[in-house]
Write an enzyme that holds these catalytic residues in place. Structure first.
Site, PDB file in Angstrom:
ATOM      1  N   GLY A   8       0.826  -1.209   0.000  1.00  0.00           N
ATOM      2  CA  GLY A   8       0.000   0.000   0.000  1.00  0.00           C
ATOM      3  C   GLY A   8       0.858   1.255   0.000  1.00  0.00           C
ATOM      4  CB  VAL A  60      -1.632  -7.626   0.575  1.00  0.00           C
ATOM      5  CG1 VAL A  60      -0.580  -6.612   0.173  1.00  0.00           C
ATOM      6  CG2 VAL A  60      -2.868  -6.950   1.141  1.00  0.00           C
ATOM      7  CB  SER A 140      -5.781   0.838  13.749  1.00  0.00           C
ATOM      8  OG  SER A 140      -6.726   1.832  14.070  1.00  0.00           O
ATOM      9  CE1 TYR A 153      -8.591  -0.383   9.370  1.00  0.00           C
ATOM     10  CE2 TYR A 153      -8.793   0.454  11.605  1.00  0.00           C
ATOM     11  CZ  TYR A 153      -8.152   0.453  10.382  1.00  0.00           C
ATOM     12  OH  TYR A 153      -7.075   1.292  10.174  1.00  0.00           O
ATOM     13  CB  ALA A 155     -11.718  -8.477  14.446  1.00  0.00           C
ATOM     14  CB  ALA A 156      -8.353  -6.861  10.662  1.00  0.00           C
TER      15      ALA A 156
HETATM   16  P1  NAP Z   1      -5.191   4.888   2.254  1.00  0.00           P
HETATM   17  O1  NAP Z   1      -4.771   6.296   2.054  1.00  0.00           O
HETATM   18  O2  NAP Z   1      -6.608   4.502   2.040  1.00  0.00           O
HETATM   19  O3  NAP Z   1      -4.233   3.941   1.386  1.00  0.00           O
HETATM   20  C1  NAP Z   1      -4.434   2.556   1.427  1.00  0.00           C
HETATM   21  C2  NAP Z   1      -3.300   1.886   0.690  1.00  0.00           C
HETATM   22  O4  NAP Z   1      -3.467   0.460   0.798  1.00  0.00           O
HETATM   23  C3  NAP Z   1      -3.289   2.217  -0.787  1.00  0.00           C
HETATM   24  O5  NAP Z   1      -1.935   2.279  -1.186  1.00  0.00           O
HETATM   25  C4  NAP Z   1      -3.972   1.004  -1.411  1.00  0.00           C
HETATM   26  O6  NAP Z   1      -3.582   0.754  -2.756  1.00  0.00           O
HETATM   27  C5  NAP Z   1      -3.451  -0.102  -0.512  1.00  0.00           C
HETATM   28  N1  NAP Z   1      -4.259  -1.309  -0.538  1.00  0.00           N
HETATM   29  C6  NAP Z   1      -5.556  -1.459  -0.146  1.00  0.00           C
HETATM   30  N2  NAP Z   1      -5.946  -2.735  -0.329  1.00  0.00           N
HETATM   31  C7  NAP Z   1      -4.884  -3.394  -0.849  1.00  0.00           C
HETATM   32  C8  NAP Z   1      -4.656  -4.730  -1.273  1.00  0.00           C
HETATM   33  N3  NAP Z   1      -5.618  -5.661  -1.185  1.00  0.00           N
HETATM   34  N4  NAP Z   1      -3.435  -5.049  -1.780  1.00  0.00           N
HETATM   35  C9  NAP Z   1      -2.455  -4.116  -1.884  1.00  0.00           C
HETATM   36  N5  NAP Z   1      -2.615  -2.835  -1.485  1.00  0.00           N
HETATM   37  C10 NAP Z   1      -3.809  -2.486  -0.988  1.00  0.00           C
HETATM   38  O7  NAP Z   1      -4.878   4.406   3.757  1.00  0.00           O
HETATM   39  P2  NAP Z   1      -3.908   5.006   4.893  1.00  0.00           P
HETATM   40  O8  NAP Z   1      -4.715   5.890   5.744  1.00  0.00           O
HETATM   41  O9  NAP Z   1      -2.626   5.456   4.317  1.00  0.00           O
HETATM   42  O10 NAP Z   1      -3.702   3.670   5.747  1.00  0.00           O
HETATM   43  C11 NAP Z   1      -2.512   2.896   5.683  1.00  0.00           C
HETATM   44  C12 NAP Z   1      -2.546   1.895   6.826  1.00  0.00           C
HETATM   45  O11 NAP Z   1      -2.642   2.606   8.061  1.00  0.00           O
HETATM   46  C13 NAP Z   1      -3.733   0.941   6.795  1.00  0.00           C
HETATM   47  O12 NAP Z   1      -3.340  -0.338   7.214  1.00  0.00           O
HETATM   48  C14 NAP Z   1      -4.690   1.549   7.789  1.00  0.00           C
HETATM   49  O13 NAP Z   1      -5.542   0.577   8.347  1.00  0.00           O
HETATM   50  C15 NAP Z   1      -3.715   2.107   8.810  1.00  0.00           C
HETATM   51  N6  NAP Z   1      -4.275   3.174   9.642  1.00  0.00           N
HETATM   52  C16 NAP Z   1      -4.664   4.352   9.092  1.00  0.00           C
HETATM   53  C17 NAP Z   1      -5.180   5.345   9.914  1.00  0.00           C
HETATM   54  C18 NAP Z   1      -5.622   6.679   9.393  1.00  0.00           C
HETATM   55  O14 NAP Z   1      -6.190   7.454  10.201  1.00  0.00           O
HETATM   56  N7  NAP Z   1      -5.422   7.014   8.151  1.00  0.00           N
HETATM   57  C19 NAP Z   1      -5.293   5.112  11.281  1.00  0.00           C
HETATM   58  C20 NAP Z   1      -4.883   3.898  11.806  1.00  0.00           C
HETATM   59  C21 NAP Z   1      -4.353   2.939  10.972  1.00  0.00           C
HETATM   60  P3  NAP Z   1      -4.377   1.459  -4.008  1.00  0.00           P
HETATM   61  O15 NAP Z   1      -3.857   2.871  -4.063  1.00  0.00           O
HETATM   62  O16 NAP Z   1      -3.989   0.644  -5.181  1.00  0.00           O
HETATM   63  O17 NAP Z   1      -5.832   1.405  -3.690  1.00  0.00           O
END
Ligand code: NAP
Length: 242
Positions: A8, A60, A140, A153, A155-156
Site C-alpha cells: 500500500g 496482498v 490501529s 477492522y 478484529a483485524a
Molecule cells: P489509504 O490512504 O486509504 O491507502 C491505502 C493503501 O493500501 C493504498 O496504497 C492502497 O492501494 C493499498 N491497498 C488497499 N488494499 C490493498 C490490497 N488488497 N493489496 C495491496 N494494497 C492495498 O490508507 P492510509 O490511511 O494510508 O492507511 C494505511 C494503513 O494505516 C492501513 O493499514 C490503515 O488501516 C492504517 N491506519 C490508518 C489510519 C488513518 O487514520 N489514516 C489510522 C490507523 C491505521 P491502491 O492505491 O492501489 O488502492
C-alpha cells in the site's frame, strides 16, 4: 542496494513511509492494489529526492498474486533480498456488526491480517538467512481499544498485534525485529470522509496526524538503532488513547 517493500505504498501513510525509507538509503518497492497513477506519483516523489523506487503491484490478500510478483522480483534481483517489510496495506469498511455483510468482514480481514501472513511468510526466510530484517506492521488505535462500527477492522488489527508479538519472539535470535505502529486519526484518503471538526475535539493535540509523522516512527523502527525494540506496539495518536 538495500531493499524495502511497502505494501500500500501508493498513497497516504504508505507513500510517506516510502519517502522516509528512501531518505535512509533504501531502494523502495512500492506495492499497491489498483491505483497505478498514485503509485507512479510516489515513485516520482522518491526519485525527486534522488532515491530509487520500483512498482510491484499485487493484491496482498491473494497468495497466488504475491507469489508471482515476489518470485519475479527475486528473479530480477538474484543477489538481493528485501530486508525491510512494512505491512501497511489496509481498508476500512465500517458498519455496525448487526448490518455487516460477509464481504465486509472478509475484505477487511483478508487485507490487513491475511495480507500480513502471506507477504511476511514469503519474505521471512531470506531475512532469517541473512540474519537481519525489520518487519513493521501498521495496526490501529482501533485494534487496541476497539471502535464501534469497526468490529471487522478492530478484529483485524488486534489479531495483527497478536501476530506481531508472537512472530517477534520466533525470529529475535536471528536479528529480525517485528513491531507494530498504531496510528490514531491520520489525514489520508482513508479518513477523508470522517467529520474531522468533531473528531479533533476529542484529540488532546487538537488535530489529525500527518502521514509523515507516522513515517518517521516507522523509519526509526526500521533503523539499526531500533535493534533492541521488538514485539512492541507503538501508538501515535496525539494523546487520544494511552
Ligand atoms: P489509504 O490512504 O486509504 O491507502 C491505502 C493503501 O493500501 C493504498 O496504497 C492502497 O492501494 C493499498 N491497498 C488497499 N488494499 C490493498 C490490497 N488488497 N493489496 C495491496 N494494497 C492495498 O490508507 P492510509 O490511511 O494510508 O492507511 C494505511 C494503513 O494505516 C492501513 O493499514 C490503515 O488501516 C492504517 N491506519 C490508518 C489510519 C488513518 O487514520 N489514516 C489510522 C490507523 C491505521 P491502491 O492505491 O492501489 O488502492
Amino acid at each position: 542496494m538495500k531493499y524495502a517493500l511497502v505494501t500500500g505504498g501508493s498513497r497516504g501513510i504508505g507513500r510517506a513511509v516510502c519517502l522516509q525509507l528512501s531518505k535512509m538509503g533504501y531502494a523502495v518497492i512500492i506495492n499497491y492494489a489498483r491505483n497505478e497513477s498514485a503509485a507512479l506519483v510516489t515513485k516520482q516523489m522518491t526519485e525527486n529526492q534522488n532515491g530509487v523506487a520500483e512498482l510491484l503491484p499485487f493484491d496482498v490478500s491473494s497468495p497466488a498474486a504475491i507469489e508471482e510478483a515476489l518470485e519475479q522480483w527475486q528473479n530480477n534481483h538474484p543477489n538481493d533480498y528485501i530486508e525491510v517489510l512494512v505491512n501497511n496495506a489496509g481498508v476500512r469498511q465500517d458498519t455496525m456488526l448487526i448490518f455487516m455483510q460477509d464481504e465486509q468482514w472478509h475484505n477487511v480481514l483478508d487485507t490487513s491480517l491475511n495480507g500480513f501472513f502471506y507477504v511476511t511468510r514469503r519474505l521471512l526466510k531470506n531475512m532469517l538467512t541473512h540474519r537481519y530484517g525489520r518487519i513493521i506492521n501498521i495496526v490501529s488505535l482501533s485494534g487496541i481499544k476497539g471502535l464501534p462500527g469497526q468490529v471487522n477492522y478492530s478484529a483485524a488489527k488486534a489479531a495483527l498485534i497478536g501476530a506481531t508479538k508472537a512472530l517477534a519472539q520466533e525470529v529475535a535470535p536471528r536479528k529480525v525485529t517485528v513491531n507494530a505502529v498504531a496510528p490514531g486519526f491520520i489525514a489520508t484518503d482513508m479518513t477523508k470522509d470522517l467529520d474531522e471538526v468533531t473528531l479533533k475535539k476529542m484529540i488532546p493535540t487538537g488535530r489529525f496526524g500527518e502521514p509523515e509523522e507516522v513515517a518517521d516512527l516507522v523509519g526509526f523502527l526500521a533503523s539499526d538503532q531500533a535493534a533492541y525494540i521488538t514485539g512492541e506496539v507503538i501508538s501515535i495518536n496525539g494523546g487520544l488513547y494511552t
